[in-house]
Each structure stands twice: as C-alpha cells, then as structure tokens.
Design a protein around this motif. Structure first.
Motif, short mmCIF file in Angstrom:
data_model
loop_
_atom_site.label_atom_id
_atom_site.label_comp_id
_atom_site.label_asym_id
_atom_site.label_seq_id
_atom_site.Cartn_x
_atom_site.Cartn_y
_atom_site.Cartn_z
N VAL A 95 0.66 -1.33 0.08
CA VAL A 95 0.12 0.04 0.27
C VAL A 95 0.89 1.26 -0.02
N LYS A 96 1.88 1.30 0.86
CA LYS A 96 2.75 2.31 0.79
C LYS A 96 3.23 2.80 -0.31
N LEU A 97 4.00 1.58 -0.90
CA LEU A 97 4.49 1.74 -2.35
C LEU A 97 3.59 2.26 -3.43
N ILE A 98 2.59 1.69 -3.35
CA ILE A 98 1.56 2.22 -4.51
C ILE A 98 1.22 3.80 -4.27
N ILE A 99 1.12 4.29 -2.91
CA ILE A 99 0.58 5.54 -2.98
C ILE A 99 2.23 6.48 -3.18
N ASN A 100 3.30 5.96 -2.95
CA ASN A 100 4.51 6.84 -3.02
C ASN A 100 4.85 6.87 -4.35
N SER A 127 -6.62 -5.84 2.90
CA SER A 127 -7.17 -5.28 1.56
C SER A 127 -6.18 -3.97 1.13
N VAL A 128 -5.48 -4.47 0.08
CA VAL A 128 -4.63 -3.35 -0.57
C VAL A 128 -5.49 -2.26 -1.10
N ALA A 129 -6.57 -2.77 -1.86
CA ALA A 129 -7.62 -1.77 -2.40
C ALA A 129 -8.01 -0.76 -1.46
N ALA A 130 -8.53 -1.22 -0.36
CA ALA A 130 -9.07 -0.52 0.80
C ALA A 130 -7.93 0.34 1.34
N GLY A 131 -6.75 0.02 1.64
CA GLY A 131 -5.47 0.70 2.01
C GLY A 131 -5.28 1.92 1.21
N VAL A 132 -5.34 1.85 -0.19
CA VAL A 132 -5.02 2.69 -1.29
C VAL A 132 -6.10 3.71 -1.11
N LEU A 133 -7.49 3.30 -1.22
CA LEU A 133 -8.81 4.12 -1.07
C LEU A 133 -8.66 5.10 0.02
N HIS A 134 -8.40 4.59 1.05
CA HIS A 134 -8.39 5.54 2.20
C HIS A 134 -6.97 6.43 2.37
N GLN A 135 -6.03 6.40 1.51
CA GLN A 135 -4.97 7.10 1.49
C GLN A 135 -4.61 7.91 0.18
#
Length: 151
Positions: A95-100, A127-135
């Motif tokens: 999740v952090k990598l996707i956001i960064n 959930s990677v998708a939920a983590g990305v969605l919230h950040q």
C-alpha cells in the motif's frame, strides 16, 4: 483527460481484470501506463534461523525475477495493442509503495482490481485496495474482480 495511468499488479489474472478498462481510457487520452508489482521482503532471522539465510535470500531473488518476467509479459501484450507502457518492480509494503510511486510519478489516475474480500478474509489478509482508497490523493478506478477467469 488522463495522461498517465498507474496500475499495481500482483501477478494474478484477477488483478489484470482492470486492464480492459484501462486500455479504453489510455487509447482515448493517449496515456502513458505505469505497471508496478510490489515484492514485500519477508526475511527475518534470529538465532537458529540464521542458518537458512542463503536459501531465504535466494527465494527472495527468485520472487523479484518472477515479478520482472511477469510485468514484461504484460507489457509486451499491451504494447502489441499500441499502448505506451513502463514497468517497475518495487520492494516494500504494498500500500505504501503504491501511494508513494503514484505521487512520485505524478500520475493522473490509479487503476486497480479489488479481490472482493469481505468478512474474516479481509480481516486476516487485509485489503490493498481499501488501504489505497483511504490514503490516495488522486482519482482511483477500482474494479471488483471476483474470479480469476480470463476476460
């Protein structure tokens, strides 16, 4: 509209379900597509486990190589359809990598598939998708892909 589209993949057909939607968007906007796959280091050693260090490191290197081969195969398929593709294997927490990486590349859109986990499965596996969605701080195209069937 979207000059750059960022797609995190995990090597599964389910994750690739988003590609059919991205193809349409990319053609309309002449977009650059960035494909990434995160490989999470999971090597920890203490005491007697240190003897297994070489074997674990070799397994980790194989995971990275498999991710590179996988992304290159997807890249080739999409380039054969006339799309502009770049790939990258990144190491760390997904999740952090996707956001960064999305922020670093200044992409206009993140597009990904949700594996549709709910209940206890989501609690245990996250959930990677939920983590990305919230950040995430940019548009997100999220496709629910319930099966691994080919599209």
């Amino acid at each position: 509209m979207f000059k750059s589209i960022f797609i995190p993949l995990d090597g599964s057909k389910r994750a690739e379900r988003v590609l059919q939607y991205v193809e349409v968007l990319a053609r309309r906007s002449d977009s650059n597509i960035y494909l990434i796959q995160a490989v999470e280091p999971h090597i920890e050693f203490s005491g007697s486990q240190a003897a297994d260090q070489d074997e674990a490191l070799e397994k980790f290197k194989q995971e990275i190589k498999q991710a590179e081969v996988y992304l290159n195969n997807v890249k080739t398929r999409l380039e054969d359809k006339g799309l502009k593709i770049q790939t990258e294997v990144v190491l760390g927490e997904t999740v952090k990598l996707i956001i960064n990486r999305a922020e670093g590349l200044k992409v206009d859109l993140i597009a990904m598939s949700s594996h549709g986990l709910s209940g206890l499965s989501r609690v245990f596996y996250g959930s990677v998708a939920a983590g990305v969605l919230h950040q995430v701080d940019r548009p997100l195209l999220l496709i629910r892909a319930d099966t691994d069937e080919e599209f």
